[in-house]
Scaffold this active site. Structure first.
Site, PDB file in Angstrom:
ATOM      1  N   ARG A 116      52.260  65.480  45.498  1.00 23.76           N
ATOM      2  CA  ARG A 116      53.218  66.552  45.216  1.00 23.76           C
ATOM      3  C   ARG A 116      52.580  67.926  45.330  1.00 23.76           C
ATOM      4  NH1 ARG A 116      57.610  64.264  41.203  1.00 23.76           N
ATOM      5  NH2 ARG A 116      57.092  62.072  41.314  1.00 23.76           N
ATOM      6  N   SER A 137      68.108  48.901  27.003  1.00 28.40           N
ATOM      7  CA  SER A 137      67.929  50.156  27.719  1.00 28.40           C
ATOM      8  C   SER A 137      68.379  50.025  29.177  1.00 28.40           C
ATOM      9  CB  SER A 137      66.418  50.490  27.638  1.00 28.40           C
ATOM     10  OG  SER A 137      66.078  51.586  28.419  1.00 28.40           O
ATOM     11  N   THR A 177      60.127  58.733  41.440  1.00 30.26           N
ATOM     12  CA  THR A 177      61.323  59.344  40.869  1.00 30.26           C
ATOM     13  C   THR A 177      62.565  58.563  41.304  1.00 30.26           C
ATOM     14  OG1 THR A 177      60.206  61.475  40.905  1.00 30.26           O
ATOM     15  CG2 THR A 177      62.577  61.521  40.623  1.00 30.26           C
ATOM     16  N   THR A 204      53.802  69.787  15.797  1.00 29.55           N
ATOM     17  CA  THR A 204      53.725  70.716  16.914  1.00 29.55           C
ATOM     18  C   THR A 204      54.445  72.002  16.537  1.00 29.55           C
ATOM     19  OG1 THR A 204      53.989  70.912  19.306  1.00 29.55           O
ATOM     20  CG2 THR A 204      55.797  69.858  18.137  1.00 29.55           C
ATOM     21  N   THR A 205      53.967  73.095  17.076  1.00 27.03           N
ATOM     22  CA  THR A 205      54.529  74.405  16.747  1.00 27.03           C
ATOM     23  C   THR A 205      55.990  74.484  17.172  1.00 27.03           C
ATOM     24  OG1 THR A 205      52.362  75.422  16.911  1.00 27.03           O
ATOM     25  CG2 THR A 205      54.246  76.883  17.182  1.00 27.03           C
ATOM     26  N   SER A 223      70.665  61.727  36.982  1.00 30.11           N
ATOM     27  CA  SER A 223      70.463  62.966  37.735  1.00 30.11           C
ATOM     28  C   SER A 223      70.068  62.773  39.187  1.00 30.11           C
ATOM     29  CB  SER A 223      69.399  63.798  37.046  1.00 30.11           C
ATOM     30  OG  SER A 223      68.139  63.174  37.180  1.00 30.11           O
ATOM     31  N   LYS A 231      68.158  73.120  30.969  1.00 30.22           N
ATOM     32  CA  LYS A 231      68.809  72.979  32.278  1.00 30.22           C
ATOM     33  C   LYS A 231      70.043  73.883  32.307  1.00 30.22           C
ATOM     34  CE  LYS A 231      66.165  68.880  33.083  1.00 30.22           C
ATOM     35  NZ  LYS A 231      66.008  67.432  33.029  1.00 30.22           N
ATOM     36  N   HIS A 262      71.932  66.058  31.645  1.00 29.92           N
ATOM     37  CA  HIS A 262      72.518  66.599  32.876  1.00 29.92           C
ATOM     38  C   HIS A 262      74.013  66.851  32.754  1.00 29.92           C
ATOM     39  CE1 HIS A 262      68.842  66.453  35.187  1.00 29.92           C
ATOM     40  NE2 HIS A 262      68.570  65.369  34.497  1.00 29.92           N
TER      41      HIS A 262
HETATM   42  C1  LIG Z   1      64.811  66.700  32.428  1.00 29.35           C
HETATM   43  C2  LIG Z   1      65.223  65.492  31.647  1.00 29.35           C
HETATM   44  C3  LIG Z   1      64.807  65.305  30.321  1.00 29.35           C
HETATM   45  C4  LIG Z   1      63.779  66.193  29.708  1.00 29.35           C
HETATM   46  O1  LIG Z   1      64.303  67.436  29.353  1.00 29.35           O
HETATM   47  P1  LIG Z   1      63.339  68.696  29.319  1.00 29.35           P
HETATM   48  O2  LIG Z   1      64.038  69.631  28.411  1.00 29.35           O
HETATM   49  O3  LIG Z   1      63.202  69.173  30.723  1.00 29.35           O
HETATM   50  O4  LIG Z   1      62.025  68.232  28.764  1.00 29.35           O
HETATM   51  C5  LIG Z   1      65.337  64.272  29.583  1.00 29.35           C
HETATM   52  N1  LIG Z   1      66.231  63.412  30.132  1.00 29.35           N
HETATM   53  C6  LIG Z   1      66.618  63.527  31.410  1.00 29.35           C
HETATM   54  C7  LIG Z   1      67.599  62.544  31.959  1.00 29.35           C
HETATM   55  C8  LIG Z   1      66.121  64.560  32.212  1.00 29.35           C
HETATM   56  O5  LIG Z   1      66.465  64.651  33.495  1.00 29.35           O
END
Ligand SMILES: *Cc1c(COP(=O)(O)O)cnc(C)c1O
Length: 425
Positions: free
Chosen positions: A21, A136, A362, A276-277, A188, A247, A216
């Protein structure tokens, strides 16, 4: 021990498979969405981005940018620590209220990303339920797979969107065993939608909990942007709704929404939340502004649907292999990792168009694709320019057009093999 040699050969393997990539060095130009500067060979060039998950252009929306800058000026940049140690910034409290309201749930909890929200919540929920069985969908996102793995719970995979298979697995489990059904609303990479009503009905019948990833869909579907569950009037029947602020909402962060007890348990037990912060106040305020805008405004959603439908129609007319999709996602089948990369390079170098190649893991091998995401800000003229560039590129690189493909290439749109498909998001 040749440590570096191991890293080098791992990278070499990716090159050999043509799936190494490379990230384009881009600078988006606020106010000129979807334009960006591509920094390359010491120079820069204006290009059009066609693969952003800033699906509605909200990352550059006046009210969102204003909320972020004003809050940063008023409260500074970082959160200053974890919520355990440094307390909670007020904008985060407001954001969680906004999210609970968006999904009609008692409570919501914000994480630093959607990835973390899935990993932390799925693993914690399943750990808290004695002898939990996780069921799942086979195409679930990598972050959900990580959550399942980290829980240590027993898992079973059902074929993508296959409710009959899901029922088989539910029926086979002991009736009093805790069960968690984990799935997405919009997938997605193919742009298909889960049969949520049927999945929920099965979960109710077999007394299972449901966990849905609406990453999504939030902001983009439902009259207030509450996702597919809101659109279909099902939100109340889902136990956990997970989403992202990164997104369609154009900022950063992830969350879950559900009952007060469930959210409180995750807040109290999930290491990925506790250690985590917290999200910075400016990001929380920007996300709240974006959610509030999209609760009221339908124009962005309508514009996105219109431009996505138009792009699909224009590409199909040009004999481009548009894969069937029920949503705003427009995948074009390439079917070969090397050709996919070559097409992406040519689009950028020759046409000033940025579309990232989508290769294994992917998507399954043989279904490599260009994944196009039209937004309300990709006007008709841009769509036509893109069509011409795609036709030129498919010819030059040697990618078959729709009419040149054997019928079985439809496989790309059907249930895909049981590989660990990890959506890139
Ligand atoms: C991008 C994505 C995530 C993670 O979300 P981020 O806020 O980018 O970490 C979770 N689930 C799906 C299906 C995604 O495409």
């Amino acid at each position: 021990m040749d440590y570096q040699g191991h890293f080098e050969s791992a990278i070499e393997a990716l090159h050999a498979e043509k799936r190494y990539r490379v990230f384009a060095d881009l600078e988006r130009i606020a106010g000129q969405f979807p334009k960006a500067l591509w920094r390359h060979d010491g120079g820069s060039r204006e290009i059009t981005v066609w693969c952003s998950n800033d699906y509605l252009g909200m990352g550059q929306h006046e009210s969102v940018v204003a909320a972020m800058t004003q809050t940063a000026r008023g409260m500074g940049t970082g959160a200053g620590g974890t919520r355990n140690i440094s307390g909670t910034n007020h904008p985060l409290v407001e954001l969680e209220r906004e999210l609970a309201d968006l999904h009609g749930k008692e409570a919501a909890l914000v994480f630093t990303s959607g990835f973390v929200s899935n990993e932390a919540s799925i693993s914690t929920i399943a750990k808290l339920l004695p002898d939990c069985l996780i069921i799942s969908d086979e195409l679930n996102h990598a972050s959900m797979i990580e959550g399942v793995r980290k829980s240590g719970a027993k898992k079973q995979i059902f074929r993508h969107n296959d409710v009959a298979h899901l029922e088989e697995l539910l029926k086979a489990a002991a009736p009093d065993r805790p069960k968690l059904v984990v799935f997405e609303s919009v997938y997605s990479m193919d742009g298909d939608i889960a049969p949520i009503a049927e999945i929920v009905a099965l979960a109710e019948k077999y007394n299972a909990m449901t966990y849905i990833d609406e990453v999504h869909a939030v902001g983009m579907y439902g009259p207030r942007g509450g996702g597919i569950c809101e659109r279909e009037g099902l939100a109340a029947r889902l136990d956990v709704i997970e989403g992202t602020l990164a997104k369609a909402y154009g900022v950063l962060g992830g969350y879950i929404a559900g009952t007060r007890a469930m959210v409180d348990a995750v807040r109290s037990y999930a290491p990925g939340f506790i250690f985590t912060t917290a999200l910075p106040p400016a990001l929380a305020a920007a996300a709240t502004a974006s959610i509030r805008h999209l609760k009221e405004s339908q124009a962005e959603r309508d514009g996105q649907q219109r431009q996505a439908a138009r792009a699909k129609a224009v590409f199909a007319d040009a004999d481009l292999p548009v894969m069937p999709s029920q949503t705003h996602i427009v995948p074009l089948l390439v079917g070969d990792a090397d050709l996919c990369k070559k097409a992406s390079d040519r689009l950028l170098e020759r046409h000033g168009i940025y579309i990232q190649p989508i290769n294994y893991p992917t998507v399954p091998r043989g279904t490599e694709r260009l994944r196009i995401t039209p937004t309300p800000l990709h006007g008709d003229a841009l769509i036509e320019t893109l069509r011409d560039a795609l036709v030129e590129t498919f010819r030059a690189v040697g990618i078959p057009f729709a009419s040149q493909r054997p019928a079985q290439d439809e496989r790309a749109s059907m249930a895909t093999p049981l590989v660990v498909a990890q959506a890139g998001g």
